[in-house]
Design an enzyme around this catalytic site. Sequence first.
Site, PDB file in Angstrom:
ATOM      1  N   GLU A   1      -6.436  -1.335  -4.533  1.00  0.00           N
ATOM      2  CA  GLU A   1      -6.892   0.040  -4.278  1.00  0.00           C
ATOM      3  C   GLU A   1      -6.445   1.004  -5.371  1.00  0.00           C
ATOM      4  O   GLU A   1      -5.312   0.949  -5.842  1.00  0.00           O
ATOM      5  CB  GLU A   1      -6.319   0.520  -2.936  1.00  0.00           C
ATOM      6  CG  GLU A   1      -6.635   1.976  -2.607  1.00  0.00           C
ATOM      7  CD  GLU A   1      -6.064   2.413  -1.262  1.00  0.00           C
ATOM      8  OE1 GLU A   1      -5.057   1.837  -0.826  1.00  0.00           O
ATOM      9  OE2 GLU A   1      -6.640   3.341  -0.664  1.00  0.00           O
TER      10      GLU A   1
ATOM     11  N   HIS B   1      -7.591  10.539   5.104  1.00  0.00           N
ATOM     12  CA  HIS B   1      -8.959  10.119   5.389  1.00  0.00           C
ATOM     13  C   HIS B   1      -9.762  11.341   5.801  1.00  0.00           C
ATOM     14  O   HIS B   1      -9.543  11.902   6.867  1.00  0.00           O
ATOM     15  CB  HIS B   1      -8.928   9.094   6.527  1.00  0.00           C
ATOM     16  CG  HIS B   1     -10.148   8.238   6.560  1.00  0.00           C
ATOM     17  ND1 HIS B   1     -11.413   8.763   6.518  1.00  0.00           N
ATOM     18  CD2 HIS B   1     -10.295   6.899   6.617  1.00  0.00           C
ATOM     19  CE1 HIS B   1     -12.292   7.773   6.552  1.00  0.00           C
ATOM     20  NE2 HIS B   1     -11.639   6.632   6.607  1.00  0.00           N
TER      21      HIS B   1
ATOM     22  N   HIS C   1     -11.899   5.595   1.388  1.00  0.00           N
ATOM     23  CA  HIS C   1     -11.997   6.874   2.098  1.00  0.00           C
ATOM     24  C   HIS C   1     -11.884   8.040   1.140  1.00  0.00           C
ATOM     25  O   HIS C   1     -11.223   7.945   0.110  1.00  0.00           O
ATOM     26  CB  HIS C   1     -10.887   6.962   3.149  1.00  0.00           C
ATOM     27  CG  HIS C   1      -9.563   6.468   2.641  1.00  0.00           C
ATOM     28  ND1 HIS C   1      -8.597   7.303   2.178  1.00  0.00           N
ATOM     29  CD2 HIS C   1      -9.074   5.209   2.469  1.00  0.00           C
ATOM     30  CE1 HIS C   1      -7.554   6.586   1.765  1.00  0.00           C
ATOM     31  NE2 HIS C   1      -7.816   5.309   1.923  1.00  0.00           N
TER      32      HIS C   1
ATOM     33  N   GLU D   1     -11.002   0.690  -1.954  1.00  0.00           N
ATOM     34  CA  GLU D   1     -10.066  -0.394  -1.626  1.00  0.00           C
ATOM     35  C   GLU D   1     -10.767  -1.623  -1.071  1.00  0.00           C
ATOM     36  O   GLU D   1     -10.798  -1.825   0.135  1.00  0.00           O
ATOM     37  CB  GLU D   1      -8.956   0.088  -0.687  1.00  0.00           C
ATOM     38  CG  GLU D   1      -9.392   0.862   0.530  1.00  0.00           C
ATOM     39  CD  GLU D   1      -8.180   1.289   1.372  1.00  0.00           C
ATOM     40  OE1 GLU D   1      -7.226   0.522   1.509  1.00  0.00           O
ATOM     41  OE2 GLU D   1      -8.198   2.416   1.883  1.00  0.00           O
TER      42      GLU D   1
ATOM     43  N   ASP E   1       0.862  -1.191   0.000  1.00  0.00           N
ATOM     44  CA  ASP E   1       0.000   0.000   0.000  1.00  0.00           C
ATOM     45  C   ASP E   1       0.898   1.241   0.000  1.00  0.00           C
ATOM     46  O   ASP E   1       1.734   1.411   0.887  1.00  0.00           O
ATOM     47  CB  ASP E   1      -0.906  -0.033   1.241  1.00  0.00           C
ATOM     48  CG  ASP E   1      -2.119   0.864   1.098  1.00  0.00           C
ATOM     49  OD1 ASP E   1      -2.080   1.820   0.302  1.00  0.00           O
ATOM     50  OD2 ASP E   1      -3.116   0.629   1.810  1.00  0.00           O
TER      51      ASP E   1
ATOM     52  N   ASP F   1      -3.300   7.318  -3.385  1.00  0.00           N
ATOM     53  CA  ASP F   1      -3.295   6.158  -2.471  1.00  0.00           C
ATOM     54  C   ASP F   1      -3.664   4.939  -3.313  1.00  0.00           C
ATOM     55  O   ASP F   1      -4.712   4.938  -3.966  1.00  0.00           O
ATOM     56  CB  ASP F   1      -4.320   6.413  -1.356  1.00  0.00           C
ATOM     57  CG  ASP F   1      -4.309   5.341  -0.282  1.00  0.00           C
ATOM     58  OD1 ASP F   1      -3.540   4.371  -0.394  1.00  0.00           O
ATOM     59  OD2 ASP F   1      -5.095   5.483   0.685  1.00  0.00           O
TER      60      ASP F   1
END
Length: 292
Positions: free
Chosen positions: A277, A159, A151, A184, A80, A91
């Site tokens: 993600e 977030h 998020h 994700e 990640d 992200d």
Amino acid sequence: MDDWYEAGRLTAKVRDYGKKLIKENIKLIDVTENIEKFTLDNNINLAFPIQLSINEIAAHYAAFVNDDIIFKKNDLIKLDIGVCVNGAIGDSAVSVGIGNKWDKLISASEIALNEAIKIVKDGITLGEIGKTIEDAIHKTGFKPIRNLSGHGLNLFMVHNGINIPNYDTKESFKLKEGMVIAIEPFATTGDGLVKDGKDSDIFRLLTKKNVRDINARKLSNYIWEEKKTLPFSKRELLKKFSEYEVNIGLRNLINAGILHSYKHLIEKTNGIVSQTEHSVLIKKDRCEILTI
Ligand code: CO
């Protein structure tokens, strides 16, 4: 908007570079340091510590100082990556199997992400996204992790308070054109819930507030300068400060209530977990993948 596109592009670049390094008998910390060197060489700012979570650890595992974890045959590793460009954040995560044992589980989260991306646009509800992800994962014979979610992203905020669910929460909140979100899906062979595990040595400053202790003050000034409210690891602080300063400083920041400490997130029944993600930009009639 340019910074968001750039953050997404660089996130994909780091993710794809890192993915190739994950191999049998390689140390997790060596992969971490290799990726960190790549980001330094390319002037890329990470938005949070590189996470390499293995098997039943769903998320939040970052290399410890002197970490001795080695990737083994049949491991499933989630990489990640987050990149920050002037506050804009990308992200993205991929799952990598050592061997083919978990190929179907990995494709379950990939398929779920693709299905979600197909339907996300201005006006979609959170419940609809969650249902799409849940249905896609169930079809493959696995379960989504219900207490992990994507998020919304804001400047300097990984977030922003909006959760993008991985199951049908029936939430009627609608996404709007111009929002950036990370989707994700997590798929598992287990029951589909995570619990807190050990301390990850990943932290996040909640606010900039004066603290009495000199060590805590030194750390918080440095963190605010370098990271703002983005997550960071104890490992990176130890490159700048002594072990004493870091240990006392972190403890006092936690006691002052201005430092959040993250735990490893472990599948409750020790099920194996895959994750995929992307960060996407919501448009009028579709969404655009930024981390590509
Ligand atoms: Co994310």
